[in-house]
Scaffold this active site. Structure first.
Site, PDB file in Angstrom:
ATOM      1  N   TYR A  31       0.831  -1.198   0.000  1.00 26.94           N
ATOM      2  CA  TYR A  31       0.000   0.000   0.000  1.00 26.94           C
ATOM      3  C   TYR A  31       0.867   1.250   0.000  1.00 26.94           C
ATOM      4  CZ  TYR A  31      -3.772  -3.232   0.923  1.00 26.94           C
ATOM      5  OH  TYR A  31      -4.658  -4.260   0.811  1.00 26.94           O
ATOM      6  N   TYR A  73     -16.700  -0.703   4.049  1.00 22.78           N
ATOM      7  CA  TYR A  73     -15.758  -1.382   3.163  1.00 22.78           C
ATOM      8  C   TYR A  73     -14.509  -1.768   3.959  1.00 22.78           C
ATOM      9  CZ  TYR A  73     -12.644  -2.293  -0.736  1.00 22.78           C
ATOM     10  OH  TYR A  73     -11.760  -2.899  -1.606  1.00 22.78           O
ATOM     11  N   HIS A 112     -12.951  -6.613  -1.215  1.00 24.60           N
ATOM     12  CA  HIS A 112     -12.361  -7.336  -2.345  1.00 24.60           C
ATOM     13  C   HIS A 112     -11.289  -8.266  -1.791  1.00 24.60           C
ATOM     14  CE1 HIS A 112     -13.872  -3.660  -4.350  1.00 24.60           C
ATOM     15  NE2 HIS A 112     -14.040  -4.452  -5.386  1.00 24.60           N
ATOM     16  N   GLU A 118      -7.595 -18.810   0.216  1.00 22.30           N
ATOM     17  CA  GLU A 118      -8.540 -19.779   0.799  1.00 22.30           C
ATOM     18  C   GLU A 118      -8.739 -19.569   2.297  1.00 22.30           C
ATOM     19  OE1 GLU A 118      -7.212 -23.620  -0.629  1.00 22.30           O
ATOM     20  OE2 GLU A 118      -7.401 -22.803  -2.664  1.00 22.30           O
ATOM     21  N   PHE A 123     -12.228 -17.644   6.625  1.00 21.56           N
ATOM     22  CA  PHE A 123     -12.389 -16.662   7.704  1.00 21.56           C
ATOM     23  C   PHE A 123     -13.681 -15.857   7.516  1.00 21.56           C
ATOM     24  CE2 PHE A 123     -11.647 -12.267   9.187  1.00 21.56           C
ATOM     25  CZ  PHE A 123     -11.462 -12.506  10.548  1.00 21.56           C
ATOM     26  N   TYR A 124     -13.850 -15.283   6.325  1.00 24.36           N
ATOM     27  CA  TYR A 124     -15.021 -14.427   6.113  1.00 24.36           C
ATOM     28  C   TYR A 124     -16.324 -15.234   6.099  1.00 24.36           C
ATOM     29  CZ  TYR A 124     -12.155 -10.313   5.434  1.00 24.36           C
ATOM     30  OH  TYR A 124     -11.296  -9.258   5.641  1.00 24.36           O
ATOM     31  N   TYR A 138      -9.031  -7.565 -11.607  1.00 22.60           N
ATOM     32  CA  TYR A 138      -9.095  -6.513 -10.589  1.00 22.60           C
ATOM     33  C   TYR A 138      -7.700  -6.027 -10.196  1.00 22.60           C
ATOM     34  CZ  TYR A 138     -10.252  -4.137  -6.256  1.00 22.60           C
ATOM     35  OH  TYR A 138     -10.380  -3.206  -5.268  1.00 22.60           O
ATOM     36  N   TYR A 139      -6.798  -6.967  -9.914  1.00 25.53           N
ATOM     37  CA  TYR A 139      -5.454  -6.571  -9.459  1.00 25.53           C
ATOM     38  C   TYR A 139      -4.533  -6.373 -10.660  1.00 25.53           C
ATOM     39  CZ  TYR A 139      -7.155  -8.095  -4.911  1.00 25.53           C
ATOM     40  OH  TYR A 139      -7.887  -8.236  -3.767  1.00 25.53           O
TER      41      TYR A 139
END
Ligand SMILES: CC(C)(COP(=O)(O)OP(=O)(O)OC[C@H]1O[C@@H](n2cnc3c(N)ncnc32)[C@H](O)[C@@H]1OP(=O)(O)O)[C@@H](O)C(=O)NCCC(=O)NCCS
Length: 154
Positions: A31, A73, A112, A118, A123-124, A138-139
């Protein structure tokens, strides 16, 4: 594995370098400084997780309008490798769900995530997120380029 209980702290100008270091070893995407400058303004829903004063995890999230509704988000949720599987990610998510409940205007949470993540998907899913969409390109700098949009209605 046993739970490691963490203490939460806010992201601020004094500690955001710590967050940068944690994210740099936790995520494949690097980032930019402008990302961290923005995170300083997202402090309502961003938290650092400390264990014995060591930063071991963090989440960064912002409120935004999407599809005509207020949403939250998730930019990042990350835990240092050596501290994973001790429910630190879960404590961050529980805290987020607690915070978001205080604003009934917020109708869903989304993020995203790279399709090959995996562990992230498990987790989500554990917290009721579902795959809402797949975006192929996307990336730009990492492979695979595809991402899922994961979404949890509130
Ligand atoms: C995803 C991440 C935040 C999970 O943090 P954590 O503290 O290890 O997660 P928890 O211990 O709270 O685990 C909660 C649940 O997630 C799932 N999970 C976590 N690690 C897992 C693994 N290695 N394999 C399969 N499922 C896993 C399980 O359902 C687990 O529940 P359980 O312990 O009852 O089996 C951590 O692996 C991480 O930082 N990954 C790299 C960054 C990332 O990809 N973030 C997600 C995209 S933003």
């Amino acid at each position: 594995m046993s739970e490691i209980k963490v203490q939460f702290g806010d992201v601020n100008e004094k500690n955001y370098e710590l967050l940068r270091t944690l994210n740099s070893v936790t995520f494949p995407v690097q980032y930019t400084l402008s990302f961290y400058n923005k995170v300083l303004t997202y402090n309502k829903y961003s938290r650092l997780a400390f264990y014995n004063d060591i930063l071991v995890g963090a989440m960064t999230c912002r409120q935004e309008e999407k599809d005509g509704q207020q949403s939250l988000y998730i930019l990042t949720i990350g835990v240092l490798d050596a501290y994973r599987k001790h429910k630190i990610g879960s404590q961050l998510m529980d805290e987020l769900l607690k915070l978001v409940k205080q604003d009934p205007e917020i109708k869903f949470i989304y993020l995203h995530m790279q399709v090959n993540n995996e562990v992230g998907l498990q987790f989500y899913k554990r917290f009721g997120f579902e795959i809402a969409e797949t975006i192929d390109n996307y990336y730009t700098d990492i492979s695979p380029k595809a991402c899922y949009i994961l979404k949890k209605m509130l």
